[in-house]
Enzyme design. Sequence first.
Site, PDB file in Angstrom:
ATOM      1  N   LYS A   9       0.852  -1.189   0.000  1.00  0.00           N
ATOM      2  CA  LYS A   9       0.000   0.000   0.000  1.00  0.00           C
ATOM      3  C   LYS A   9       0.888   1.238   0.000  1.00  0.00           C
ATOM      4  CE  LYS A   9      -2.208   1.153   3.859  1.00  0.00           C
ATOM      5  NZ  LYS A   9      -3.250   1.338   4.890  1.00  0.00           N
ATOM      6  N   SER A  25      -4.429   3.971 -16.728  1.00  0.00           N
ATOM      7  CA  SER A  25      -3.485   3.535 -15.704  1.00  0.00           C
ATOM      8  C   SER A  25      -3.172   4.628 -14.695  1.00  0.00           C
ATOM      9  CB  SER A  25      -2.187   3.015 -16.328  1.00  0.00           C
ATOM     10  OG  SER A  25      -1.480   4.086 -16.919  1.00  0.00           O
ATOM     11  N   TYR A  58      -4.008  -0.243 -13.521  1.00  0.00           N
ATOM     12  CA  TYR A  58      -2.704  -0.904 -13.441  1.00  0.00           C
ATOM     13  C   TYR A  58      -1.625   0.159 -13.314  1.00  0.00           C
ATOM     14  CZ  TYR A  58      -2.498   0.293 -18.398  1.00  0.00           C
ATOM     15  OH  TYR A  58      -2.510   0.972 -19.580  1.00  0.00           O
TER      16      TYR A  58
END
Length: 118
Positions: A9, A25, A58
Amino acid sequence: MNLIMMKAKIHRAAVTQCDLHYEGSISIDKDFLEATGILPNEQVDVLNINTGARFTTYAIEAAAGSRIIGINGAAARLAQIGDLVIIISYAQMSEAEARAHRPVVLQLDAKNRVLEKA
């Protein structure tokens, strides 16, 4: 049985750019990717602290040391420069692996400087 666990994270990253016309993205400083083990093209969830918006995309690599967090493509409508976001990657693992797993957490300040890595 496999469980889906938080792998890494990046916490409270400030959005530095939004590019609606990019293919898609999220651009993330290469140093942040390497520190967390998030790979280019890896699926991530992005949680906008300011608006509550959540989306899946992504990761792509931004220049090392740039401190860039860039929201690209259609998702650029879900954030503004300066918004704080949480970027999370996940991994599948067995229950035994999950019990021993410790995710990497990179805490950033308002200027995307690393405060802590846990």
